[in-house]
Write a protein that holds these residues in place. Structure first.
Motif, mmCIF file in Angstrom:
data_model
loop_
_atom_site.group_PDB
_atom_site.id
_atom_site.type_symbol
_atom_site.label_atom_id
_atom_site.label_comp_id
_atom_site.label_asym_id
_atom_site.label_seq_id
_atom_site.Cartn_x
_atom_site.Cartn_y
_atom_site.Cartn_z
ATOM 1 N N SER A 99 0.835 -1.197 0.000
ATOM 2 C CA SER A 99 0.000 0.000 0.000
ATOM 3 C C SER A 99 0.873 1.250 0.000
ATOM 4 N N GLU A 142 0.744 3.521 2.225
ATOM 5 C CA GLU A 142 1.206 3.715 3.604
ATOM 6 C C GLU A 142 2.454 2.876 3.879
ATOM 7 N N GLU A 143 2.496 1.667 3.353
ATOM 8 C CA GLU A 143 3.668 0.822 3.543
ATOM 9 C C GLU A 143 4.881 1.399 2.823
ATOM 10 N N GLN A 186 5.374 4.560 2.174
ATOM 11 C CA GLN A 186 5.778 5.741 2.927
ATOM 12 C C GLN A 186 6.627 5.354 4.132
ATOM 13 N N GLU A 187 6.264 4.263 4.785
ATOM 14 C CA GLU A 187 7.046 3.789 5.932
ATOM 15 C C GLU A 187 8.440 3.353 5.499
ATOM 16 N N ILE A 188 8.532 2.678 4.345
ATOM 17 C CA ILE A 188 9.827 2.247 3.824
ATOM 18 C C ILE A 188 10.701 3.464 3.522
ATOM 19 N N GLN A 237 10.504 6.464 4.869
ATOM 20 C CA GLN A 237 10.869 7.149 6.105
ATOM 21 C C GLN A 237 11.984 6.425 6.843
ATOM 22 N N THR A 238 12.024 5.100 6.750
ATOM 23 C CA THR A 238 13.085 4.334 7.408
ATOM 24 C C THR A 238 14.343 4.256 6.560
ATOM 25 N N GLU A 239 14.285 4.829 5.335
ATOM 26 C CA GLU A 239 15.424 4.859 4.409
ATOM 27 C C GLU A 239 15.914 3.460 4.044
ATOM 28 N N ASP A 240 15.013 2.498 4.112
ATOM 29 C CA ASP A 240 15.352 1.123 3.718
ATOM 30 C C ASP A 240 14.656 0.810 2.408
ATOM 31 N N ARG A 258 13.858 -2.604 0.486
ATOM 32 C CA ARG A 258 12.737 -3.501 0.789
ATOM 33 C C ARG A 258 11.680 -3.478 -0.315
#
Length: 290
Positions: free
Chosen positions: A73, A75-76, A78-80, A82-85, A88
């Motif tokens: 998604s 949102e997922e 965006q989380e990736i 933000q974590t600079e990973d 993934r």
């Protein structure tokens, strides 16, 4: 609309600092038994320019021969970010060489064709965060592969224009074969897809060798040894043009390596020696490298 360079941590590029756009010599692609030359279908077109002001068009095209990225998604993603990973979430993409075209005013320009799966192309046109991610990934790949310096902030999505100039045929793989062959097993085991992202670093020793040692590099050889590697059935090897990732199951171990030269992943091969728990990967270097 601009591509966000901050989505990726790029510490350098393979350019040589030239002050003009250089069109590299292109080696003609030849189909193999598991590939075919196919002209992609038009998707949409974006425009930008080099730091020197030369106009560049990027045709985002589609082919069902290209794999799909994981179905996540917004949102997922965006989380990736933000974590600079960002490793993934990888987007399978085929980028063709530059071809000269004329814009609507009759001025010479350069166009590139980047091919993705049609379903993902439809998704990025609906969700802004996926579009920004794709544009950033495409621009950075072009910069690294063809030693150009593009202005990310100038990237504009063109309305009512699906491509600039002609779309060039590209080599598409028909099947994906297991990359690792076990030396003491008569039949290679099929490597199952890893559906969960491994988090533990692989404890191992690795060595990267360039052959020949002098002159133009022809092959990159990577040797990886680890007690966690028991056989082919527990390995997944993902090789890109400038990096490789090895996942070991069970345990969820991961090794991510940058390669010293751009390579041809589809022409490479690997062997696993059970007696020493050593994986050897041999990859031919792309023409023009070194």
């Amino acid at each position: 609309m601009s591509a966000d360079r901050s989505l990726f941590n790029i510490t350098g590029d393979k350019g040589d600092g030239d002050e003009e756009l250089v069109i590299p010599k292109v080696v003609p692609q030849k189909p193999t038994m598991d590939s075919i030359l196919e002209t992609p279908k038009p998707g949409f077109c974006v425009k930008t320019h080099t730091e020197e002001g030369a106009k560049v068009f990027i045709n985002i095209c589609t082919s069902d021969k290209i794999g799909q990225p994981p179905n996540i998604s917004g949102e997922e993603l965006q989380e990736i970010i933000q974590t600079e990973d960002v490793g993934r979430f990888r987007v399978p993409m085929s980028v063709g060489p530059p071809h000269g075209e004329m814009d609507k005013s009759g001025t010479a320009c350069t166009a590139y064709d980047a091919v993705i799966h049609p379903d993902f192309c439809a998704k990025v046109q609906k969700e802004e965060i996926f579009l920004q991610f794709l544009l950033s990934a495409t621009l950075l790949l072009l910069e690294q592969k063809y030693s150009v310096k593009l202005v990310h902030e100038a990237c504009v999505l063109l309305k009512n224009k699906r491509h600039q100039g002609r779309l060039e045929p590209q080599l598409m793989r028909l099947t994906k074969k297991p990359f690792v062959v076990e030396m003491d097993t008569p039949v290679a085991s099929k490597i199952e897809e890893v559906r969960q992202t491994p988090n533990k670093p692989l404890l191992c020793t690795h060595n990267i060798i360039v052959e020949p040692k002098e002159g133009r590099p022809e092959f990159v050889v990577v040797e990886i040894s680890s007690k966690h590697m028991k056989g082919v059935s527990g390995l997944q090897l993902d090789v890109g043009e400038d990096r490789l990732e090895l996942v070991v199951r069970p345990g969820g171990y991961r090794l991510d390596l940058d390669l010293p030269f751009w390579v041809h992943p589809e022409r490479g091969g690997s062997q696993f020696d059970c007696s020493t728990s050593t994986l050897t990967i041999t990859l031919p270097v792309q023409e023009g490298e070194g």
